[in-house]
Design a protein around this motif. Sequence first.
Motif, mmCIF file in Angstrom:
data_model
loop_
_atom_site.group_PDB
_atom_site.id
_atom_site.type_symbol
_atom_site.label_atom_id
_atom_site.label_comp_id
_atom_site.label_asym_id
_atom_site.label_seq_id
_atom_site.Cartn_x
_atom_site.Cartn_y
_atom_site.Cartn_z
ATOM 1 N N LEU A 70 22.095 -13.477 34.651
ATOM 2 C CA LEU A 70 21.189 -13.621 35.798
ATOM 3 C C LEU A 70 21.735 -14.655 36.792
ATOM 4 C CD1 LEU A 70 18.551 -12.181 36.397
ATOM 5 C CD2 LEU A 70 17.309 -14.050 35.296
ATOM 6 N N GLY A 71 22.239 -15.754 36.252
ATOM 7 C CA GLY A 71 22.792 -16.807 37.125
ATOM 8 C C GLY A 71 23.978 -16.289 37.923
ATOM 9 N N ARG B 72 14.460 -23.862 39.961
ATOM 10 C CA ARG B 72 14.852 -25.202 39.509
ATOM 11 C C ARG B 72 13.798 -26.257 39.813
ATOM 12 N NH1 ARG B 72 20.443 -27.102 41.096
ATOM 13 N NH2 ARG B 72 19.699 -26.743 43.216
ATOM 14 N N SER B 73 12.872 -25.915 40.709
ATOM 15 C CA SER B 73 11.903 -26.932 41.140
ATOM 16 C C SER B 73 10.556 -26.795 40.456
ATOM 17 C CB SER B 73 11.708 -26.854 42.659
ATOM 18 O OG SER B 73 12.963 -26.901 43.294
ATOM 19 N N TYR C 87 16.924 -21.109 33.161
ATOM 20 C CA TYR C 87 18.292 -21.642 33.158
ATOM 21 C C TYR C 87 19.223 -20.904 34.120
ATOM 22 C CZ TYR C 87 17.683 -25.229 29.703
ATOM 23 O OH TYR C 87 17.295 -26.377 29.080
ATOM 24 N N SER C 88 18.859 -19.690 34.522
ATOM 25 C CA SER C 88 19.722 -18.958 35.460
ATOM 26 C C SER C 88 19.858 -19.724 36.774
ATOM 27 C CB SER C 88 19.174 -17.554 35.719
ATOM 28 O OG SER C 88 17.984 -17.619 36.485
ATOM 29 N N GLY C 89 18.790 -20.459 37.137
ATOM 30 C CA GLY C 89 18.846 -21.253 38.366
ATOM 31 C C GLY C 89 19.943 -22.300 38.298
ATOM 32 N N ILE D 170 22.520 -22.242 36.080
ATOM 33 C CA ILE D 170 23.832 -21.648 35.806
ATOM 34 C C ILE D 170 24.418 -21.031 37.078
ATOM 35 C CG2 ILE D 170 24.965 -19.770 34.523
ATOM 36 C CD1 ILE D 170 23.451 -20.747 32.050
ATOM 37 N N SER D 171 23.547 -20.566 37.994
ATOM 38 C CA SER D 171 24.081 -20.060 39.268
ATOM 39 C C SER D 171 24.835 -21.185 39.989
ATOM 40 C CB SER D 171 22.955 -19.520 40.154
ATOM 41 O OG SER D 171 22.158 -20.581 40.646
ATOM 42 N N GLU D 172 24.346 -22.412 39.837
ATOM 43 C CA GLU D 172 25.033 -23.551 40.460
ATOM 44 C C GLU D 172 26.379 -23.823 39.771
ATOM 45 O OE1 GLU D 172 23.800 -25.590 43.193
ATOM 46 O OE2 GLU D 172 22.662 -23.734 43.336
ATOM 47 N N VAL D 173 26.434 -23.564 38.454
ATOM 48 C CA VAL D 173 27.707 -23.711 37.743
ATOM 49 C C VAL D 173 28.721 -22.713 38.298
ATOM 50 C CG1 VAL D 173 28.866 -23.409 35.514
ATOM 51 C CG2 VAL D 173 26.667 -24.616 35.628
ATOM 52 N N PHE D 174 28.269 -21.470 38.489
ATOM 53 C CA PHE D 174 29.176 -20.455 39.051
ATOM 54 C C PHE D 174 29.600 -20.843 40.465
ATOM 55 C CE2 PHE D 174 27.469 -17.582 35.733
ATOM 56 C CZ PHE D 174 28.677 -17.118 35.249
ATOM 57 N N LYS D 175 28.632 -21.350 41.234
ATOM 58 C CA LYS D 175 28.952 -21.741 42.619
ATOM 59 C C LYS D 175 30.063 -22.790 42.619
ATOM 60 C CE LYS D 175 26.700 -23.600 46.769
ATOM 61 N NZ LYS D 175 27.807 -24.432 47.198
ATOM 62 N N ALA D 176 29.868 -23.825 41.815
ATOM 63 C CA ALA D 176 30.864 -24.896 41.775
ATOM 64 C C ALA D 176 32.196 -24.377 41.234
ATOM 65 C CB ALA D 176 30.351 -26.052 40.913
ATOM 66 N N GLY D 177 32.117 -23.506 40.215
ATOM 67 C CA GLY D 177 33.332 -22.965 39.600
ATOM 68 C C GLY D 177 34.149 -22.130 40.570
ATOM 69 N N ILE D 178 33.452 -21.347 41.402
ATOM 70 C CA ILE D 178 34.153 -20.514 42.378
ATOM 71 C C ILE D 178 34.675 -21.387 43.520
ATOM 72 C CG2 ILE D 178 33.903 -18.643 44.057
ATOM 73 C CD1 ILE D 178 31.766 -17.445 42.120
#
Lengths: 270, 220
Positions: free
Chosen positions: B36-37, B62-63, B98-100, B102-110
């Motif tokens: 989902l993230g 996330r909020s 947690y998808s909220g 993990i989407s930020e993890v993908f953003k930073a990773g990319i």
Amino acid sequence: MVAMEEEMIVELVKKSISSPQLDGLKVPKAVQIANVSKWFGSFQVLRNVSVDVAVGERVVVCGPSGSGKSTLIRCINQLEKHQQGRIVVNGAELTPGMKGLAAVRRDVGMVFQQFNLFPHLTVLENCTLALVRARKLKRGEAEQVAMQNLERVRIVEQAGKYPRQLSGGQQQRVAIARALCMKPRIMLFDEPTSALDPEMVKEVLDVMTGLANEGMTMICVTHEMGFAREVADRVVFMDGGEIIEQATPSRFFSHPEHDRTKKFLSQILH
Amino acid sequence: MNFDFAFAMRIVPLVLEGIGNTILVAILSFIGATVLGFCWEIVRRSHWMLRPIAQFIIDAIRSTPALVQIYFLFFVLPYYGIVLPAMFVGIFGLSFYYSGYISEVFKAGIDAVPAGQGEAAESLGLSWADTVILVIAPQMLRNIAAPLGAYSIGILKSTPILAVIAVPEMLGSALDVASETYRYAEPMIVAGLLFLLLALIAAACVAALERRLGLVSQSH
């Protein structure tokens, strides 16, 4: 009268068969850039730039930073899109959203300031990736081509290593080999020695000189004026997004015409 | 109240009854949250009109507290005729929450893959798909492995939230023991130690995976 009719027919045929290719046949131009302008937001980086590069010609583009020289050569393989004017590469006009862009890019090799080798692949894999995926070669054939080109830049013994295990100069030579594997008809160099330690500049310039001697069409953005003098057929000087002056190296360095050129040369030739 | 070691040992099997569900929920939620993230991030990077929508969803996720989201799914949706099994709510709720992150993890990773990588691939004439799959993704995976591993342990530790909607997981089992015996010290300590053990095992797996991917020796 008959002659006129014939001419008209020829014109019509030319128009129906995409004309840039015919133009290309008449005058062997590798790159034609006509009245190209580009903006980053409201800042104009290229102002009505026109320059042609003939097949086999070696052109050095220089100028102060921010003069638009990198942007110009990045337009030639459309890493940057121009907003006005025409760019024709190997007979194909580059248009927004064009179909054959990948095909055009395969014939235009590019070497970057930061090398941009793929860190997760070995030197050999860096070279074979596009051969296998874009040129559709078998792995064995691709490796053969890769080894030949690694030999050409004298780094074949490093084929199994990862980029981070090599020096900057070695990495840049691999990057040149990677581009050469595609058998490009034009090579673009975007400040290829600017990120190198001084003692590694020569090994890269030597490879580039060798390439020039083989007759490769080359467009190099560089501050290596020694290279420009020795190798270039023409030096193009840019400032403020415009081409200020272009001339043969001997004329460019001994008799620069414009004040901006003189000022630039006085700053870099010390 | 004295800690009764013999009692603690006796209730270990009772608390362990929930461990299967704890592990199952943690693994499925981690997979769900990652998928989902990734989707949120793809949408965020896609069309300019979809971007603010994805951003709003991510921010909203996330909020708000995970507990509120799970209560909503379990107690509010039935008013609108949507009745979901507790187990599903638990897995979906944790995945969603947690998808909220993990989407930020993908953003930073990319974002951490230098732009020059894509440019080099494009200038070689590689297709967009090859550029993403063969050049960007492998480098992104290296960037996200460690934070993703951390979230997998975070999700494991969040599974007790599901005790509030009566999913029979490890904390739920411990609470059952406590309410039957009126002793809280032993069940909570046993449950806590079992979570510690699971988290340590998970951390070891993550570290082994990172070594396997060559992330430790190949970091640059």
